[in-house]
Motif scaffolding. Sequence first.
Motif, PDB file in Angstrom:
ATOM      1  N   TYR A 105     -37.971  22.263 -13.711  1.00 45.35           N
ATOM      2  CA  TYR A 105     -37.086  21.587 -12.753  1.00 45.35           C
ATOM      3  C   TYR A 105     -35.640  21.853 -13.165  1.00 45.35           C
ATOM      4  O   TYR A 105     -35.281  21.724 -14.341  1.00 45.35           O
ATOM      5  CB  TYR A 105     -37.355  20.079 -12.727  1.00 45.35           C
ATOM      6  N   LEU A 106     -34.862  22.240 -12.180  1.00 49.08           N
ATOM      7  CA  LEU A 106     -33.460  22.559 -12.451  1.00 49.08           C
ATOM      8  C   LEU A 106     -32.572  21.706 -11.553  1.00 49.08           C
ATOM      9  O   LEU A 106     -32.595  21.835 -10.324  1.00 49.08           O
ATOM     10  CB  LEU A 106     -33.221  24.054 -12.183  1.00 49.08           C
ATOM     11  N   ASN A 107     -31.825  20.830 -12.189  1.00 46.29           N
ATOM     12  CA  ASN A 107     -30.898  19.959 -11.449  1.00 46.29           C
ATOM     13  C   ASN A 107     -29.504  20.573 -11.553  1.00 46.29           C
ATOM     14  O   ASN A 107     -28.829  20.459 -12.574  1.00 46.29           O
ATOM     15  CB  ASN A 107     -30.915  18.551 -12.050  1.00 46.29           C
ATOM     16  N   ILE A 108     -29.075  21.266 -10.494  1.00 52.07           N
ATOM     17  CA  ILE A 108     -27.813  22.012 -10.594  1.00 52.07           C
ATOM     18  C   ILE A 108     -26.643  21.227 -10.017  1.00 52.07           C
ATOM     19  O   ILE A 108     -26.800  20.399  -9.119  1.00 52.07           O
ATOM     20  CB  ILE A 108     -27.921  23.397  -9.912  1.00 52.07           C
ATOM     21  N   GLU A 109     -25.466  21.526 -10.558  1.00 56.51           N
ATOM     22  CA  GLU A 109     -24.228  20.908 -10.077  1.00 56.51           C
ATOM     23  C   GLU A 109     -23.774  21.635  -8.812  1.00 56.51           C
ATOM     24  O   GLU A 109     -24.218  22.741  -8.512  1.00 56.51           O
ATOM     25  CB  GLU A 109     -23.137  21.028 -11.144  1.00 56.51           C
ATOM     26  N   THR A 110     -22.856  21.012  -8.086  1.00 59.57           N
ATOM     27  CA  THR A 110     -22.334  21.655  -6.875  1.00 59.57           C
ATOM     28  C   THR A 110     -21.095  22.504  -7.183  1.00 59.57           C
ATOM     29  O   THR A 110     -20.728  23.364  -6.401  1.00 59.57           O
ATOM     30  CB  THR A 110     -21.972  20.607  -5.816  1.00 59.57           C
ATOM     31  N   GLY A 163     -30.936  18.749  -6.563  1.00 59.09           N
ATOM     32  CA  GLY A 163     -29.477  18.711  -6.526  1.00 59.09           C
ATOM     33  C   GLY A 163     -28.974  19.625  -5.428  1.00 59.09           C
ATOM     34  O   GLY A 163     -29.678  19.918  -4.455  1.00 59.09           O
ATOM     35  N   GLY A 164     -27.765  20.140  -5.589  1.00 58.59           N
ATOM     36  CA  GLY A 164     -27.157  20.985  -4.556  1.00 58.59           C
ATOM     37  C   GLY A 164     -27.840  22.333  -4.453  1.00 58.59           C
ATOM     38  O   GLY A 164     -28.331  22.868  -5.451  1.00 58.59           O
ATOM     39  N   PRO A 165     -27.879  22.947  -3.243  1.00 58.64           N
ATOM     40  CA  PRO A 165     -28.533  24.258  -3.095  1.00 58.64           C
ATOM     41  C   PRO A 165     -27.687  25.399  -3.649  1.00 58.64           C
ATOM     42  O   PRO A 165     -28.214  26.440  -4.018  1.00 58.64           O
ATOM     43  CB  PRO A 165     -28.702  24.388  -1.580  1.00 58.64           C
TER      44      PRO A 165
END
Length: 206
Positions: free
Chosen positions: A7-12, A80-82
């Motif tokens: 799982y990767l929770n990326i910033e915008t 998170g953000g795409p």
Amino acid sequence: MDKKQVYLNIETKYSVDLNTHVYVRDIGKVYCDDEVIKKKVEDICIYKGSDKEEYDYISGTEITNKILNKVNNIDINIIGGPDVLLEIKSQENSNKIFKIFKVTIIAIILFLGASMAIINFYEDVNMGATMEKIYYIFTGEKTQNPKILTIPFSLGIGLGMFTFFSRIFSFSKRRRQEPGPMEVELYLYDKDLEEYILNELKQKKK
């Protein structure tokens, strides 16, 4: 063999210095129950450093493909953000005197602008005549520009604005921790700006 879930929770948005590569660990948090795989994913380079100040972006699809090309037998789940907006910039000058000068100039401009807006508003609504009428109602005397009303009124405007834009006078700790209206406006401005730049970059790459 079952694939490991990553799982990767990326910033915008991510700001990066000139000529600096961007790795997965820079733009978000990686979650996986296998520490070896997690470390491999975090160390994957997803963007080569640029030597000029500009905005760029990395899509979630690009990030996923780069990870899958480096690590086998995993499933990537992006939360998170795409997309990640990249702000590539040189390090800012940390000259304190220049910063103080800049803040002072901006404060003076804002003060003068706000003053002009308030003066124009009260001229439009003829606040001077209103003050004279209020003074006449309470004292029965006709006086031009009654200072006993105009001076407290002027001070009250400044105090009221300061209280409105700041939370330091609130007795509630929770209220004091809330952002002020100016901070909220700046946040919304930044958010709209990032969204606009991202859309422009996407349009150019089509």
